[in-house]
Write a protein that holds these residues in place. Sequence first.
Motif, PDB file in Angstrom:
ATOM      1  N   VAL A  21       0.890  -0.845  -0.042  1.00  0.00           N
ATOM      2  CA  VAL A  21       0.109  -0.429  -0.179  1.00  0.00           C
ATOM      3  C   VAL A  21       0.925   1.444  -0.041  1.00  0.00           C
ATOM      4  CG1 VAL A  21      -1.581  -1.419   0.831  1.00  0.00           C
ATOM      5  CG2 VAL A  21       0.008  -0.106   2.767  1.00  0.00           C
ATOM      6  N   PRO A  22       0.284   2.558  -0.849  1.00  0.00           N
ATOM      7  CA  PRO A  22       1.621   3.496  -0.903  1.00  0.00           C
ATOM      8  C   PRO A  22       1.014   4.273   0.497  1.00  0.00           C
ATOM      9  CG  PRO A  22      -0.732   3.892  -2.406  1.00  0.00           C
ATOM     10  CD  PRO A  22      -0.415   2.289  -1.662  1.00  0.00           C
ATOM     11  N   VAL A  23       1.850   5.030   1.344  1.00  0.00           N
ATOM     12  CA  VAL A  23       1.731   5.414   2.245  1.00  0.00           C
ATOM     13  C   VAL A  23       1.320   6.816   2.162  1.00  0.00           C
ATOM     14  CG1 VAL A  23       3.528   6.739   3.935  1.00  0.00           C
ATOM     15  CG2 VAL A  23       4.102   4.744   3.279  1.00  0.00           C
ATOM     16  N   GLU A  24       0.373   6.725   2.131  1.00  0.00           N
ATOM     17  CA  GLU A  24      -0.356   8.283   2.549  1.00  0.00           C
ATOM     18  C   GLU A  24       0.237   9.639   2.687  1.00  0.00           C
ATOM     19  OE1 GLU A  24      -4.363  10.528   4.201  1.00  0.00           O
ATOM     20  OE2 GLU A  24      -4.252   8.723   3.489  1.00  0.00           O
ATOM     21  N   GLY A  25       0.389  10.935   1.619  1.00  0.00           N
ATOM     22  CA  GLY A  25       1.380  11.979   2.637  1.00  0.00           C
ATOM     23  C   GLY A  25       2.498  11.928   1.902  1.00  0.00           C
ATOM     24  N   ARG A  26       2.692  10.373   1.120  1.00  0.00           N
ATOM     25  CA  ARG A  26       5.447  10.400   1.063  1.00  0.00           C
ATOM     26  C   ARG A  26       4.938   9.716  -0.023  1.00  0.00           C
ATOM     27  NH1 ARG A  26       9.081  12.288   2.958  1.00  0.00           N
ATOM     28  NH2 ARG A  26      10.803  11.821   2.389  1.00  0.00           N
ATOM     29  N   PRO A  27       4.941  10.521  -1.352  1.00  0.00           N
ATOM     30  CA  PRO A  27       5.038   9.992  -2.048  1.00  0.00           C
ATOM     31  C   PRO A  27       6.728   9.471  -2.364  1.00  0.00           C
ATOM     32  CG  PRO A  27       4.107  12.122  -2.439  1.00  0.00           C
ATOM     33  CD  PRO A  27       4.979  12.229  -1.344  1.00  0.00           C
ATOM     34  N   SER A  63      -3.241   0.156   5.407  1.00  0.00           N
ATOM     35  CA  SER A  63      -2.998   1.956   5.582  1.00  0.00           C
ATOM     36  C   SER A  63      -1.681   1.840   5.570  1.00  0.00           C
ATOM     37  CB  SER A  63      -4.260   2.839   5.840  1.00  0.00           C
ATOM     38  OG  SER A  63      -4.292   2.061   7.223  1.00  0.00           O
ATOM     39  N   ARG A  65      -0.230   6.262   6.737  1.00  0.00           N
ATOM     40  CA  ARG A  65      -0.131   7.166   6.839  1.00  0.00           C
ATOM     41  C   ARG A  65       1.491   8.424   7.454  1.00  0.00           C
ATOM     42  NH1 ARG A  65      -2.451  11.498  10.116  1.00  0.00           N
ATOM     43  NH2 ARG A  65      -3.549   9.337  11.271  1.00  0.00           N
TER      44      ARG A  65
END
Length: 183
Positions: A21-27, A63, A65
């Motif tokens: 999962v991508p880290v929300e807020g850290r591209p 998730s 974040r």
Amino acid sequence: MKSLLALLLLLAAAPAGAQRVPVEGRPGAVLEGRGGRAVLRLPGGAVPLGVGLPPCEPCAPRSARLVGERPGAALVLLLTLASRPGTPGGMCGAGEEEVLSVVRLRPRPREAAAVLLSSCWHNVESGGAPSWDGRRGLLEARRWTPESGDAPERLAWRIGADGRVVTAGSAAATRAAPAPPRP
């Protein structure tokens, strides 16, 4: 028949792809489950997370974040993992584990601190979202555990400009503690 077999193979392979999962807020940052552990993938390499915590078997990330950041020095992440993803009808099979993690970026990326904020499996409940004061470098969180009683534990860390993490105190240790008798 071949198309049915292909569909079944595709569905069987889907959980492996859902392990990232991508880290929300850290591209560019991705959380993945690998070998019973959570791993943060950064452009500069991989960082094992939750090293001092119980393994997340088989560690299915739901998730991730970004809570806060000391630019170039540290990342504060809130990770959500499946409690027991292989047993949806069993104990905590549909539950979640929430981990607050601080990743120090210098001199090389590594986890500097981690704490279980909520857990179906370990009977821990979060006292709300963690708070981050970037100006003071202060990270705070609250949680209830079987030992904390009727008030949540207050957990706090200071994160220096170099990414070092120091415990800033825990109200659980001082809360409701009677003053020692005077001699």
